[in-house]
Motif scaffolding. Structure first.
Motif, PDB file in Angstrom:
ATOM      1  N   GLU A 153       0.848  -0.977  -0.340  1.00 51.60           N
ATOM      2  CA  GLU A 153       0.196  -0.353  -0.076  1.00 51.60           C
ATOM      3  C   GLU A 153       0.972   1.166   0.275  1.00 51.60           C
ATOM      4  OE1 GLU A 153      -3.480   1.663   2.838  1.00 51.60           O
ATOM      5  OE2 GLU A 153      -3.176  -0.039   2.956  1.00 51.60           O
ATOM      6  N   VAL A 154       0.749   2.272  -1.057  1.00 54.51           N
ATOM      7  CA  VAL A 154       1.524   4.101  -0.778  1.00 54.51           C
ATOM      8  C   VAL A 154       0.734   3.994   0.245  1.00 54.51           C
ATOM      9  CG1 VAL A 154       1.726   5.113  -2.408  1.00 54.51           C
ATOM     10  CG2 VAL A 154       1.800   3.455  -2.695  1.00 54.51           C
ATOM     11  N   LEU A 155       1.491   5.228   1.582  1.00 55.77           N
ATOM     12  CA  LEU A 155       0.425   5.972   2.334  1.00 55.77           C
ATOM     13  C   LEU A 155       0.018   6.903   2.014  1.00 55.77           C
ATOM     14  CD1 LEU A 155       1.882   4.407   5.313  1.00 55.77           C
ATOM     15  CD2 LEU A 155      -0.422   3.520   4.540  1.00 55.77           C
ATOM     16  N   GLY A 156       1.062   7.279   1.211  1.00 49.92           N
ATOM     17  CA  GLY A 156       1.150   9.018   0.785  1.00 49.92           C
ATOM     18  C   GLY A 156       2.754   9.758   0.481  1.00 49.92           C
ATOM     19  N   ALA A 157       2.696  11.130   0.321  1.00 51.87           N
ATOM     20  CA  ALA A 157       3.537  12.237   0.431  1.00 51.87           C
ATOM     21  C   ALA A 157       4.196  12.112   1.581  1.00 51.87           C
ATOM     22  CB  ALA A 157       3.118  12.933  -0.118  1.00 51.87           C
ATOM     23  N   GLN A 158       5.571  11.829   1.816  1.00 50.09           N
ATOM     24  CA  GLN A 158       5.778  12.608   3.487  1.00 50.09           C
ATOM     25  C   GLN A 158       5.432  13.164   3.592  1.00 50.09           C
ATOM     26  OE1 GLN A 158       9.959  11.163   3.366  1.00 50.09           O
ATOM     27  NE2 GLN A 158      10.580  12.396   5.299  1.00 50.09           N
ATOM     28  N   GLY A 159       4.878  13.814   4.788  1.00 53.24           N
ATOM     29  CA  GLY A 159       5.057  15.177   5.529  1.00 53.24           C
ATOM     30  C   GLY A 159       3.682  15.127   5.645  1.00 53.24           C
ATOM     31  N   GLU A 160       2.128  14.545   5.036  1.00 54.09           N
ATOM     32  CA  GLU A 160       1.681  15.068   5.214  1.00 54.09           C
ATOM     33  C   GLU A 160       0.414  14.286   6.750  1.00 54.09           C
ATOM     34  OE1 GLU A 160      -1.097  13.945   1.962  1.00 54.09           O
ATOM     35  OE2 GLU A 160      -0.017  15.408   0.160  1.00 54.09           O
ATOM     36  N   ASN A 161      -0.211  15.715   7.449  1.00 62.08           N
ATOM     37  CA  ASN A 161      -0.510  14.674   8.364  1.00 62.08           C
ATOM     38  C   ASN A 161      -1.169  13.610   8.271  1.00 62.08           C
ATOM     39  OD1 ASN A 161      -1.071  14.862  11.111  1.00 62.08           O
ATOM     40  ND2 ASN A 161      -3.335  14.894  11.211  1.00 62.08           N
ATOM     41  N   GLU A 162      -1.834  12.824   7.341  1.00 59.38           N
ATOM     42  CA  GLU A 162      -2.596  11.854   7.062  1.00 59.38           C
ATOM     43  C   GLU A 162      -2.050  10.383   7.206  1.00 59.38           C
ATOM     44  OE1 GLU A 162      -6.998  10.363   7.869  1.00 59.38           O
ATOM     45  OE2 GLU A 162      -6.213  12.255   8.297  1.00 59.38           O
ATOM     46  N   VAL A 163      -0.489  11.048   6.622  1.00 58.61           N
ATOM     47  CA  VAL A 163       0.070   9.795   5.730  1.00 58.61           C
ATOM     48  C   VAL A 163       0.958   8.796   7.488  1.00 58.61           C
ATOM     49  CG1 VAL A 163       2.316   9.875   4.730  1.00 58.61           C
ATOM     50  CG2 VAL A 163      -0.148  10.485   3.866  1.00 58.61           C
ATOM     51  N   GLU A 164       1.104  10.283   7.653  1.00 51.85           N
ATOM     52  CA  GLU A 164       2.442   9.711   8.545  1.00 51.85           C
ATOM     53  C   GLU A 164       1.878   9.712  10.605  1.00 51.85           C
ATOM     54  OE1 GLU A 164       5.089  10.511   8.587  1.00 51.85           O
ATOM     55  OE2 GLU A 164       5.394  11.704   7.033  1.00 51.85           O
ATOM     56  N   MET A 165       0.136  10.211  10.505  1.00 45.73           N
ATOM     57  CA  MET A 165      -0.278   9.120  11.183  1.00 45.73           C
ATOM     58  C   MET A 165      -0.243   7.974  11.037  1.00 45.73           C
ATOM     59  SD  MET A 165      -0.644  11.378  14.258  1.00 45.73           S
ATOM     60  CE  MET A 165       0.506  12.065  13.586  1.00 45.73           C
ATOM     61  N   HIS A 166      -0.960   7.621  10.060  1.00 46.98           N
ATOM     62  CA  HIS A 166      -1.476   6.131   9.182  1.00 46.98           C
ATOM     63  C   HIS A 166      -0.108   5.128   9.252  1.00 46.98           C
ATOM     64  CE1 HIS A 166      -5.134   7.167   6.877  1.00 46.98           C
ATOM     65  NE2 HIS A 166      -5.314   7.314   8.335  1.00 46.98           N
ATOM     66  N   ALA A 167       1.127   5.930   8.616  1.00 44.94           N
ATOM     67  CA  ALA A 167       2.665   5.708   8.755  1.00 44.94           C
ATOM     68  C   ALA A 167       2.862   4.888  10.217  1.00 44.94           C
ATOM     69  CB  ALA A 167       3.650   6.383   8.563  1.00 44.94           C
ATOM     70  N   ILE A 168       2.451   6.068  11.017  1.00 52.37           N
ATOM     71  CA  ILE A 168       2.568   5.265  12.699  1.00 52.37           C
ATOM     72  C   ILE A 168       2.429   3.968  12.968  1.00 52.37           C
ATOM     73  CG2 ILE A 168       2.442   5.856  15.070  1.00 52.37           C
ATOM     74  CD1 ILE A 168       3.800   9.641  14.290  1.00 52.37           C
ATOM     75  N   LEU A 169       0.984   3.920  12.641  1.00 58.17           N
ATOM     76  CA  LEU A 169      -0.384   2.683  13.393  1.00 58.17           C
ATOM     77  C   LEU A 169      -0.029   1.630  12.492  1.00 58.17           C
ATOM     78  CD1 LEU A 169      -3.753   4.658  13.065  1.00 58.17           C
ATOM     79  CD2 LEU A 169      -3.129   3.729  15.149  1.00 58.17           C
ATOM     80  N   ALA A 170       0.504   1.927  11.165  1.00 54.73           N
ATOM     81  CA  ALA A 170       0.855   0.498  10.471  1.00 54.73           C
ATOM     82  C   ALA A 170       2.831   0.244  10.690  1.00 54.73           C
ATOM     83  CB  ALA A 170       1.317   1.458   8.607  1.00 54.73           C
ATOM     84  N   GLU A 171       3.391   1.138  11.311  1.00 49.88           N
ATOM     85  CA  GLU A 171       4.798   0.948  11.926  1.00 49.88           C
ATOM     86  C   GLU A 171       4.292  -0.029  13.347  1.00 49.88           C
ATOM     87  OE1 GLU A 171       8.070   3.072  14.183  1.00 49.88           O
ATOM     88  OE2 GLU A 171       6.880   4.223  13.066  1.00 49.88           O
ATOM     89  N   TYR A 172       3.569   0.070  13.970  1.00 52.11           N
ATOM     90  CA  TYR A 172       3.231  -0.861  15.682  1.00 52.11           C
ATOM     91  C   TYR A 172       2.789  -1.256  14.772  1.00 52.11           C
ATOM     92  CZ  TYR A 172       6.124   2.786  17.619  1.00 52.11           C
ATOM     93  OH  TYR A 172       6.935   4.094  18.021  1.00 52.11           O
ATOM     94  N   GLY A 173       1.801  -1.726  13.314  1.00 52.85           N
ATOM     95  CA  GLY A 173       0.735  -2.937  13.550  1.00 52.85           C
ATOM     96  C   GLY A 173      -0.437  -3.231  13.908  1.00 52.85           C
TER      97      GLY A 173
END
Length: 658
Positions: A153-173
């Motif tokens: 999955e592509v979460l989106g552009a680095q630095g965008e709030n929605e992307v970064e919050m989803h990235a944190i969730l995905a990072e922790y599974g």
């Protein structure tokens, strides 16, 4: 290695020591090395050699030959990890570095730090260079230094709030959306309260009932009712959303809730354990709506003594939804809706609270940092959340209900075995940590008991926390005291709750957001109906899973707060702040800015005075110079400049302003 160690004590050129460090990291590629480890392994016994080593390590960090983990230890960034089949199928979050025919996912994962190779046909078409993405490892050939992955999955552009919050969730599974089939199953659950439901429940619809919650809450899973039985005698009801009435054990919705185990609270959003229809609509104890509840009802006198209690299924109708601020206003002014009921409950709660602390319950009353977020998720200001009497009112009655339910199942006559039940337990503090705490607070003129009964030690800790309440060292002492405590967790093996000084304690009051509470509701109903004891191994496994998920959710929450801290301080690069040393480690000082509580690191390599080597004194929470002089201690006031921010790594760096 032995030849290197023999040469290390001699006068070395910078290039020679650099060669030794390169060899060391490649030789120990599967290890994280602290500065002390490196000095010891290379036998760098002189001050100049240690300083030279520190300089070279700084350059290697800049060149990304090595990286530092969350503990400040050094790791070879290109380390050839042995292929391990447990990695196959695992998913990782990172930043995409895209070439013409291939790409790499750069990950900061603690499990797999480095690169994942992506062949051209394994890259999604909508992926762009610099995007955050999720990749699943497909294979790891024996001869390859990096695994081969496929983009999920592509979460989106680095630095965008929605992307970064989803990235944190995905990072922790952790999931950041609900599966459609689970949402569909939740939408099919009937909302109708049947005649049979009314018939088998106590009716509290005519009893004054209300909820008190944060102003942005939607999932109201607890309510309080109160009515006078006669002068000086009260019936107080603690009413909890009857989630398990709607969520059948083993159902699709239940399986999803069990896997999640908890709602997750990031800095700008809630990721609920249950689908929205259940958590915000069907189960939420919303005002002016008839709701099914599981209740603990107390008969209490004016001295807050519990004369009788019962556990029962009920139907309620909340008269009012208060925010904490609204309830606090009533408490402070004695004016407002249902003021008599609110004031009576508050008076009883304050008596319960005072008695609890007298019995040794530890009073941790820490200030929480919150961010005001704009419409795009950007932090624009910081505010502090404090626990006031309105918060304490709810807390005391929830504690009383949880304790009562745990005693109902766990407190059995001598010689009789209690039935299987999930408890919320908290072990005794580690003795060495208590000794360290006592040594630390002694410098401020305080002392803590490190021996005696549990109650005596707890009362000693309470005295300490009370003594520092209006002192400048309050936050610091509270933080160090917290570090001396063990973590609470779920278990079927009851050892009591040390921090609360309760022999029996469980979680019954938040089934909308915690799976253990759903477990408690089900077993409680089973045992009230005369059912046999449930399988202990099964429930112990569920307790372990819930404890693990609770910790993962807490880590994700901290990561989101840290991200916002770094994002907020990016706007203040180069500015000078008054701060306090909040942590001392062998890789540097952690400092907390006084006005906004943002915490960052002053790397140890920048702390030398006049070329003086700096060393960590773990026992005394300080950094010492080469001559043993204390340079920096935990709690020291300090002026710092914001020297750097790294949103990708969620790192905030300071430098000392002399």
């Amino acid at each position: 290695m032995k030849n290197r160690e023999k040469k290390a004590g001699k006068r070395l050129k910078k290039s020679e020591l650099a060669d030794q460090l390169i060899s060391l990291f490649r030789y120990c590629s599967d290890e994280a090395l602290s500065f002390k480890d490196i000095v010891r392994r290379l036998s760098l016994t002189t001050h100049p050699l240690k300083m030279l080593c520190s300089d070279i390590l700084s350059e290697m960090l800049e060149d990304e030959f090595i990286v530092q983990d969350e503990h400040g230890e050094f790791i070879y960034s290109e380390k050839p990890i042995e292929p391990r089949d447990e990695h196959i199928g695992e998913r990782f979050v990172g930043t995409l570095k895209k070439g013409k025919y291939h790409a790499f996912l750069l990950t900061n994962s603690k499990v797999l730090h480095g690169k994942i190779f992506l062949p051209q046909n394994n890259i999604l078409r909508n992926a762009h260079n610099g995007d955050k993405a999720i990749v699943e490892i497909q294979e790891w050939p024996a001869e390859a230094s990096a695994p081969i992955g496929k983009m999920v999955e592509v979460l989106g552009a680095q630095g965008e709030n929605e992307v970064e919050m989803h990235a944190i969730l995905a990072e922790y599974g952790l999931p950041y959306r609900y599966p459609q089939h689970v949402e569909k199953a939740a939408n099919e659950i009937s909302s109708k309260i049947t005649k049979a439901d009314y018939a088998e429940r106590e009716d509290f619809r005519e009893t004054t009932t209300f909820t008190i919650d944060p102003r942005d809450a939607k999932d109201f899973d607890d309510a309080l009712s109160i009515k006078s039985l006669r002068p000086g005698l009260w019936e107080v009801g603690v009413h909890i959303a009857d989630v398990t009435h709607y969520v059948a054990e083993g159902s699709i919705v239940d399986e999803e809730a069990r896997n999640r185990a908890t709602s997750v609270y990031l800095v700008d959003r809630t990721i609920p354990m249950l689908p929205e229809r259940l958590c915000n609509m069907l189960c939420s104890l919303r005002p002016d709506e008839e709701k099914l509840a599981y209740s603990v009802v107390f008969t209490m006198n004016d001295n807050a003594e519990v004369l009788a209690s019962r556990i029962c299924h009920t139907v309620i109708k909340s008269n009012r939804r208060f925010t904490y601020e609204e309830a606090q206003q009533i408490i402070e002014t004695s004016q407002g809706d249902y003021k008599d009921e609110v004031l009576t409950l508050n008076r009883l709660a304050q008596i319960l609270r005072r008695q609890r602390f007298e019995q040794g319950s530890i009073d941790f009353d820490r200030v929480e940092v919150r961010f005001e977020i704009d419409s795009e998720g950007k932090p624009i200001s910081v505010y502090f959340k404090e626990s006031k009497e309105a918060n304490q009112l709810i807390e005391e009655f929830m504690l009383l209900a949880n304790k009562t339910v745990a005693e109902f199942v766990g407190k059995v006559p001598k010689g009789k075995k209690a039935k299987t039940f999930p408890y919320r337990v908290h072990d005794l503090p580690d003795l060495d940590r208590l000794e360290s705490l006592n040594a630390f607070v002694a410098r401020f003129g305080y002392k803590v008991r490190t021996s005696g009964t549990q109650g005596e030690v707890c009362r000693s800790l309470n005295k300490l926390l009370d003594d520092v309440k209006d002192k400048k060292e309050k936050n610091l002492v509270e933080m160090v005291t917290l570090k001396a405590m063990q973590k609470a967790y779920y278990s079927t093996h009851n050892i009591g709750h040390y921090g609360l000084q309760f022999d029996y304690y469980t979680h019954f009051t938040s089934p909308i957001r915690r799976y253990p509470d759903m477990m408690v509701h089900r077993l409680l109903s089973r045992y009230i109906d005369g059912g046999r004891s449930a399988s202990l191994p099964h429930y112990e496994e569920l307790c372990k899973h819930s404890s693990d998920m609770e910790q993962i959710a807490a880590n994700a929450e901290r990561a989101s707060v840290k991200y916002k801290q770094v994002e907020f301080m990016t706007e203040h690069l180069g500015e000078v702040f008054e701060a306090t040393v909040s942590g001392v480690t062998d890789w540097g000082l952690y400092v907390e800015v006084n006005e906004n509580k943002c915490e960052g690191l002053i790397p140890i390599r920048t702390l030398s005075r006049r070329g003086e080597y700096v060393e960590f004194d773990e026992k005394n929470f300080c950094l010492r110079g080469y001559n043993g002089r204390v340079l920096y201690s935990l709690g020291d006031p300090i002026r710092v400049r914001v020297s750097g921010t790294n949103l990708e790594k969620r790192q905030l760096n300071f430098e000392i302003v002399k």
